[in-house]
Design an enzyme around this catalytic site. Structure first.
Site, PDB file in Angstrom:
ATOM      1  N   LYS A   1       1.025   4.167  -2.831  1.00  0.00           N
ATOM      2  CA  LYS A   1       0.639   5.538  -2.477  1.00  0.00           C
ATOM      3  C   LYS A   1       1.801   6.526  -2.674  1.00  0.00           C
ATOM      4  O   LYS A   1       1.585   7.685  -3.035  1.00  0.00           O
ATOM      5  CB  LYS A   1       0.123   5.584  -1.033  1.00  0.00           C
ATOM      6  CG  LYS A   1      -1.197   4.822  -0.823  1.00  0.00           C
ATOM      7  CD  LYS A   1      -2.319   5.426  -1.645  1.00  0.00           C
ATOM      8  CE  LYS A   1      -3.667   4.784  -1.346  1.00  0.00           C
ATOM      9  NZ  LYS A   1      -4.762   5.361  -2.149  1.00  0.00           N
TER      10      LYS A   1
ATOM     11  N   TYR B   1       0.839  -1.209   0.000  1.00  0.00           N
ATOM     12  CA  TYR B   1       0.000   0.000   0.000  1.00  0.00           C
ATOM     13  C   TYR B   1       0.878   1.264   0.000  1.00  0.00           C
ATOM     14  O   TYR B   1       0.636   2.205  -0.757  1.00  0.00           O
ATOM     15  CB  TYR B   1      -0.880  -0.052   1.251  1.00  0.00           C
ATOM     16  CG  TYR B   1      -1.912   1.039   1.399  1.00  0.00           C
ATOM     17  CD1 TYR B   1      -3.154   0.953   0.763  1.00  0.00           C
ATOM     18  CD2 TYR B   1      -1.668   2.138   2.220  1.00  0.00           C
ATOM     19  CE1 TYR B   1      -4.116   1.938   0.937  1.00  0.00           C
ATOM     20  CE2 TYR B   1      -2.619   3.130   2.400  1.00  0.00           C
ATOM     21  CZ  TYR B   1      -3.841   3.019   1.764  1.00  0.00           C
ATOM     22  OH  TYR B   1      -4.796   3.998   1.941  1.00  0.00           O
TER      23      TYR B   1
HETATM   24  N1  LIG Z   1      -9.794   5.657   5.241  1.00  0.00           N
HETATM   25  C1  LIG Z   1      -8.554   6.071   5.463  1.00  0.00           C
HETATM   26  O1  LIG Z   1      -8.123   6.202   6.608  1.00  0.00           O
HETATM   27  C2  LIG Z   1      -7.655   6.447   4.317  1.00  0.00           C
HETATM   28  C3  LIG Z   1      -6.448   7.079   4.620  1.00  0.00           C
HETATM   29  C4  LIG Z   1      -5.597   7.450   3.595  1.00  0.00           C
HETATM   30  C5  LIG Z   1      -5.948   7.191   2.287  1.00  0.00           C
HETATM   31  N2  LIG Z   1      -7.126   6.564   2.020  1.00  0.00           N
HETATM   32  C6  LIG Z   1      -7.438   6.321   0.611  1.00  0.00           C
HETATM   33  O2  LIG Z   1      -8.651   6.946   0.286  1.00  0.00           O
HETATM   34  C7  LIG Z   1      -9.320   6.197  -0.730  1.00  0.00           C
HETATM   35  C8  LIG Z   1     -10.716   5.858  -0.267  1.00  0.00           C
HETATM   36  O3  LIG Z   1     -10.619   5.109   0.938  1.00  0.00           O
HETATM   37  P1  LIG Z   1     -11.898   4.775   1.842  1.00  0.00           P
HETATM   38  O4  LIG Z   1     -11.417   4.705   3.229  1.00  0.00           O
HETATM   39  O5  LIG Z   1     -13.035   5.668   1.499  1.00  0.00           O
HETATM   40  O6  LIG Z   1     -12.172   3.280   1.357  1.00  0.00           O
HETATM   41  P2  LIG Z   1     -13.501   2.398   1.376  1.00  0.00           P
HETATM   42  O7  LIG Z   1     -14.468   2.938   2.350  1.00  0.00           O
HETATM   43  O8  LIG Z   1     -13.006   1.006   1.528  1.00  0.00           O
HETATM   44  O9  LIG Z   1     -14.073   2.604  -0.113  1.00  0.00           O
HETATM   45  C9  LIG Z   1     -13.314   2.181  -1.204  1.00  0.00           C
HETATM   46  C10 LIG Z   1     -13.961   2.638  -2.476  1.00  0.00           C
HETATM   47  O10 LIG Z   1     -13.134   2.218  -3.571  1.00  0.00           O
HETATM   48  C11 LIG Z   1     -13.895   1.410  -4.448  1.00  0.00           C
HETATM   49  N3  LIG Z   1     -13.039   0.398  -5.065  1.00  0.00           N
HETATM   50  C12 LIG Z   1     -12.283  -0.547  -4.456  1.00  0.00           C
HETATM   51  N4  LIG Z   1     -11.630  -1.275  -5.360  1.00  0.00           N
HETATM   52  C13 LIG Z   1     -11.983  -0.796  -6.575  1.00  0.00           C
HETATM   53  C14 LIG Z   1     -11.649  -1.139  -7.900  1.00  0.00           C
HETATM   54  N5  LIG Z   1     -10.808  -2.154  -8.182  1.00  0.00           N
HETATM   55  N6  LIG Z   1     -12.216  -0.434  -8.914  1.00  0.00           N
HETATM   56  C15 LIG Z   1     -13.067   0.585  -8.666  1.00  0.00           C
HETATM   57  N7  LIG Z   1     -13.415   0.959  -7.417  1.00  0.00           N
HETATM   58  C16 LIG Z   1     -12.884   0.268  -6.384  1.00  0.00           C
HETATM   59  C17 LIG Z   1     -14.999   0.809  -3.587  1.00  0.00           C
HETATM   60  O11 LIG Z   1     -16.079   0.404  -4.437  1.00  0.00           O
HETATM   61  P3  LIG Z   1     -17.265  -0.585  -3.867  1.00  0.00           P
HETATM   62  O12 LIG Z   1     -18.087   0.268  -2.956  1.00  0.00           O
HETATM   63  O13 LIG Z   1     -17.989  -1.001  -5.082  1.00  0.00           O
HETATM   64  O14 LIG Z   1     -16.555  -1.691  -3.143  1.00  0.00           O
HETATM   65  C18 LIG Z   1     -15.321   2.004  -2.699  1.00  0.00           C
HETATM   66  O15 LIG Z   1     -16.136   2.927  -3.373  1.00  0.00           O
HETATM   67  C19 LIG Z   1      -8.436   4.968  -0.992  1.00  0.00           C
HETATM   68  O16 LIG Z   1      -7.595   5.214  -2.079  1.00  0.00           O
HETATM   69  C20 LIG Z   1      -7.630   4.858   0.274  1.00  0.00           C
HETATM   70  O17 LIG Z   1      -6.424   4.191   0.071  1.00  0.00           O
HETATM   71  C21 LIG Z   1      -7.984   6.184   2.995  1.00  0.00           C
END
Ligand SMILES: NC(=O)c1ccc[n+]([C@@H]2O[C@H](COP(=O)([O-])OP(=O)(O)OC[C@H]3O[C@@H](n4cnc5c(N)ncnc54)[C@H](OP(=O)(O)O)[C@@H]3O)[C@@H](O)[C@H]2O)c1
Length: 249
Positions: free
Chosen positions: A160, A156
């Site tokens: 990133k 990851y």
């Molecule tokens: N949450 C955190 O603390 C955090 C921190 C830093 C960075 N981020 C980054 O922020 C972004 C969003 O994270 P989140 O926490 O909102 O994650 P999340 O709640 O797990 O949601 C993930 C989203 O990505 C979609 N997705 C996953 N795999 C995919 C694929 N192969 N093709 C198209 N769509 C896909 C999912 O679609 P479905 O709904 O259809 O499954 C969902 O809409 C990510 O890039 C993550 O790495 C998150």
């Protein structure tokens, strides 16, 4: 109020969590929005419903961003339905956490395919339309983990960090075309992704975060909205941290 009216935005992974908050924020600012998702069709449809209730156009698009064929099909369809994408938020992401010694090739590849290759595929497919339009905003959702590394997240973190390097290179290539390219690096944000993290680890995160809590998806969306706006025309190649002070560059 409507600084993005007439724009077409695409948010990958717009069905849940941070992507959902970003899709809603862009729509509130006047943009039509293509909501990409992988499998959660009901969640994506709910976001579309909320956006159309605001009087904007919106549609959900199922596509695995890690699959170049899916991506090309999606961009072709979005362009037909809504017009060329001029605001792209590369947000879709997954985790497959394990210490590097125990990590399988499959877990490495899966994360690189979605979190790095996927974001590059979508950007590559959208870029010609932006160049044609003579205006664009590309925003990559990176992570604090890409800046500082993390135990159990080598795959990851590599993906990133790769996005930050991609941001800087692409920003240089398209700056003269009125296209800005930036990254947002969230810290720990309350979503389904962090709901899977053990409670003790979350407590440790709170202790090491000066603000003392996890962030909210909307707090990430505010930063994205600024970068997407015409006001941010002189900001490019930058990574904006939204991490409660957890890591200060
Ligand atoms: N949450 C955190 O603390 C955090 C921190 C830093 C960075 N981020 C980054 O922020 C972004 C969003 O994270 P989140 O926490 O909102 O994650 P999340 O709640 O797990 O949601 C993930 C989203 O990505 C979609 N997705 C996953 N795999 C995919 C694929 N192969 N093709 C198209 N769509 C896909 C999912 O679609 P479905 O709904 O259809 O499954 C969902 O809409 C990510 O890039 C993550 O790495 C998150």
């Amino acid at each position: 109020m409507s600084e993005l009216s007439g724009k077409v935005s695409l948010v990958t992974g717009g069905s849940r969590g941070i992507g959902r908050a970003i899709a809603l924020a862009l729509a509130e600012a006047g943009s039509d929005v293509a909501v990409n998702y992988a499998s959660a069709v009901a969640a994506a449809d709910d976001v579309v419903k909320q956006i159309t209730a605001m009087g904007r156009k919106a549609k959900a698009y199922k596509a695995n961003v890690g699959n170049a064929e899916d991506v090309h099909g999606m961009i072709e369809q979005v362009t037909k339905d809504l017009g060329p994408v001029t605001v792209l938020v590369n947000n879709a992401g997954i985790t497959r956490d394990r210490s590097f010694a125990k990590l399988t090739l499959e877990q490495w590849t899966e994360v690189i395919d979605v979190n790095l290759n996927g974001q590059a595929f979508v950007t590559h497919a959208v870029l010609p339309g932006m160049l044609n339009a003579g205006w664009g905003r590309i925003i990559f959702i990176s992570s604090v983990v890409g800046q500082m590394g993390n135990f159990g997240q080598s795959n990851y973190a590599a993906a990133k960090a790769g996005l930050i390097a991609l941001t800087k290179s692409l920003a240089r290539e398209v700056a003269r075309k009125n296209i800005t390219v930036n990254a947002v690096a969230p810290g720990y944000i309350e979503t389904d992704m962090t709901a899977a993290v053990p409670a003790e680890a979350i407590e440790a995160v709170k202790k090491s975060t000066p603000v003392g809590r996890l962030g909210k998806a909307e707090e990430v969306a505010h930063a994205v909205l600024f970068l997407a706006s015409p006001k941010a025309a002189y900001v490019t190649g930058e990574t904006v941290s939204v991490n409660g002070g957890m890591y200060m560059m």
